[in-house]
Design an enzyme around this catalytic site. Structure first.
Site, PDB file in Angstrom:
ATOM      1  CB  ILE A 133      49.826  17.394  28.529  1.00  0.00           C
ATOM      2  CG1 ILE A 133      49.432  18.101  27.234  1.00  0.00           C
ATOM      3  CG2 ILE A 133      49.557  18.257  29.742  1.00  0.00           C
ATOM      4  CD1 ILE A 133      50.316  19.263  26.866  1.00  0.00           C
ATOM      5  CD  GLU A 134      48.663  12.834  31.907  1.00  0.00           C
ATOM      6  OE1 GLU A 134      49.468  12.568  32.809  1.00  0.00           O
ATOM      7  OE2 GLU A 134      47.505  13.223  32.136  1.00  0.00           O
ATOM      8  CB  SER A 135      54.812  11.031  30.054  1.00  0.00           C
ATOM      9  OG  SER A 135      54.394  10.625  28.750  1.00  0.00           O
ATOM     10  CE1 TYR A 238      46.863  16.605  32.049  1.00  0.00           C
ATOM     11  CE2 TYR A 238      44.589  16.456  31.291  1.00  0.00           C
ATOM     12  CZ  TYR A 238      45.833  15.891  31.460  1.00  0.00           C
ATOM     13  OH  TYR A 238      46.056  14.602  31.037  1.00  0.00           O
TER      14      TYR A 238
END
Length: 506
Positions: A133-135, A238
């Site tokens: 999800i982040e990167s 998120y």
């Protein structure tokens, strides 16, 4: 002695007879004490279970995980989020099978280590999916808010969790250091909020923002779960994104998704280094490509590894022993082509290059020096290693090295006519130069008196001298003559400017 054996034998037979229960006696005991079965009923209303709960075993399996995906599934421990946004994200990912495949293949280098750390800490293994999800598991990813690495740490938060960020390396990109910091942070947030969904919201939005949102809801008599808080769109999406990835990993066939095989085995090993060594040489000794080497050591921003700052490197499991053998057999003596020179005073790039025996273009390239800048005193520059600089870089420099620049100011020689009652101090104040410089330019003492009409030489920045030349009136000074041909490059120090960038997360 012969009499002792019969006595012992008879004693044993007597004791055995006392302990024996006849079949009739046993049946009688069972009849007198019937087994009691107490049914158990659930408390409250029944609710449907989720797809994850159906396939997640309730007890520990005795068989070894088939692969790393199986191991991750067995460690799922967070409550599922049942929300329409989850279905929306599931459809988004499922409609992009190539993206899922690229992302999961990239993660294969790092996922085993993250799962190991989560299990060691007793944390839910869903958190191993968070870098998707982040990167998208890209350790070189940088957000518009300057968050970096596969866990996307902001500079200040990285510093708080002891992630070094200097001119030679950025530990926010380091596989081991950033994972340690991210799990430390997530544990801290879970301790603050007592809920993994809220902890994840705080990881994305900031603990202060989540705390204030909870306080607002409590004051208004509203619920304080993740789904009930008022939050930005990014944070609202998120946890649904993570839940969607979790569902796809849990049952990939339900989404027609293909997960690459990731063995339940370490991908890399940490290997100690005791000397500064070039990245290209380290990759060559390990028999890996430079790109593969940097993929496991993404914090490196220079062509050399300073052992005082990075005493370990990561190598593919099978290449670690190859590196150690080749390093022991390497007999050329010099492992590093580069060292660090601390600039003694503010210098132009041309002057600095001349001092270290490099071309100006070469010095700019290796140190990322922008145009029209001078190098400020104390800057740590990468320069070629020579016979006189065989000592490895110290830990102080390796951990704290920085480079600072200031605008290179081009000045123009300007002549100003002094007015009545003018002094060097009044002229210096009017034209924003120092009295000492003004005296030096004109070979005068600082307290020298001036005559009306006396010519005073100044070196002013190009724009300032143009402004003086076109100005009129007594406040601007009188009768100014400028020389366009005479220019001089002078270093100028400046305060650290700018305001902190808007913090998107952490």
């Amino acid at each position: 002695m012969n009499l002792l054996y019969p006595v012992l034998l008879s004693s044993v037979l007597w004791l055995a007879g006392c302990a024996t229960v006849t079949p009739d006696a046993a049946n009688t005991a069972e009849a007198e004490t019937p087994a009691v079965h107490t049914p158990r009923y659930p408390n409250g209303a029944l609710s449907p279970i989720t797809r994850t709960q159906v396939t997640t075993p309730g007890v520990a399996s005795l068989s070894a995980p088939a692969d790393l995906w199986d191991r991750i599934r067995r460690g799922f421990a967070m409550p599922d989020l049942d929300h329409e946004l989850v279905q929306d994200r599931e459809q988004w990912y499922a409609s992009r099978p190539d993206y899922i495949l690229r992302m999961t293949e990239r993660s294969s280098k790092y996922l085993f280590h993250i799962v190991e750390e989560l299990e060691r800490r007793g944390m839910p293994t869903e958190l191993a999916l968070l870098p998707y999800i982040e990167s998208a598991f890209n350790p070189q990813a940088v957000s518009s808010a300057k968050a970096a690495g596969m866990w996307q740490f902001m500079p200040a938060t990285g510093t708080y969790f002891d992630l070094k960020q200097n001119v030679f390396r950025d530990d926010r990109r380091d596989v081991l250091a950033s994972t340690r910091a991210a799990l430390d942070y997530l544990q801290k947030l879970h301790g603050m909020f007592g809920d993994w969904h809220l902890a994840l919201a705080a990881y994305n939005w900031g603990e202060g923002s989540v705390g204030r949102a909870i306080a607002r809801n409590r004051k208004a008599g509203l619920g304080i779960t993740y789904a009930e808080l008022n939050m930005p769109a990014e944070t609202r999406m998120y946890v649904p994104k993570l839940q969607a990835v979790k569902n796809i990993v849990n049952t990939p066939e339900a989404f027609s998704a293909e997960l690459p095989l990731i063995e339940n085995h370490p991908y890399f090993q940490a290997v100690d280094i005791k000397r500064d060594i070039d990245v290209e040489l380290a990759a060559k000794l390990a028999d890996v490509t430079v790109s593969d080497f940097r993929a496991l050591n993404p914090s490196l921003s220079r062509p050399v590894i300073f052992a005082a700052g990075i005493p370990q490197i990561l190598l593919p499991w099978d290449n670690a022993k190859v590196f150690e053998r080749n390093l022991d057999a390497y007999g050329k003596g010099q492992y590093s082509s580069w060292t660090v020179w601390t600039v003694p005073s503010t210098l132009t790039v041309a002057d600095a290059a001349q001092r270290v025996g490099m071309s100006e273009e070469g010095l700019r390239a290796i140190n990322n020096i922008p145009p029209r800048m001078v190098i400020k005193a104390g800057s740590a520059l990468m320069v070629p290693r020579t016979a006189s600089t065989l000592t490895d870089v110290s830990s102080q420099v390796a951990d704290n090295g920085h480079v600072a620049f200031a605008p290179e100011i081009v000045t123009r020689r300007t002549t100003v006519k002094a007015q009545k009652r003018d002094t060097l101090a009044s002229l210096a104040q009017r034209h924003r130069v120092s009295v000492a410089n003004l005296a030096d330019w004109n070979d005068l003492k600082v307290g020298a008196s001036l005559k009306a009409g006396q010519s005073i030489v100044m070196f002013l920045p190009m724009r300032a001298s143009s402004a003086v030349a076109t100005a009129r009136g007594p406040r601007a000074g009188a009768k100014v003559a400028t020389s366009a041909r005479s220019t001089k490059a002078q270093p100028q120090t400046s305060k650290k400017g700018g305001t902190p960038s808007k913090v998107r997360k952490r």
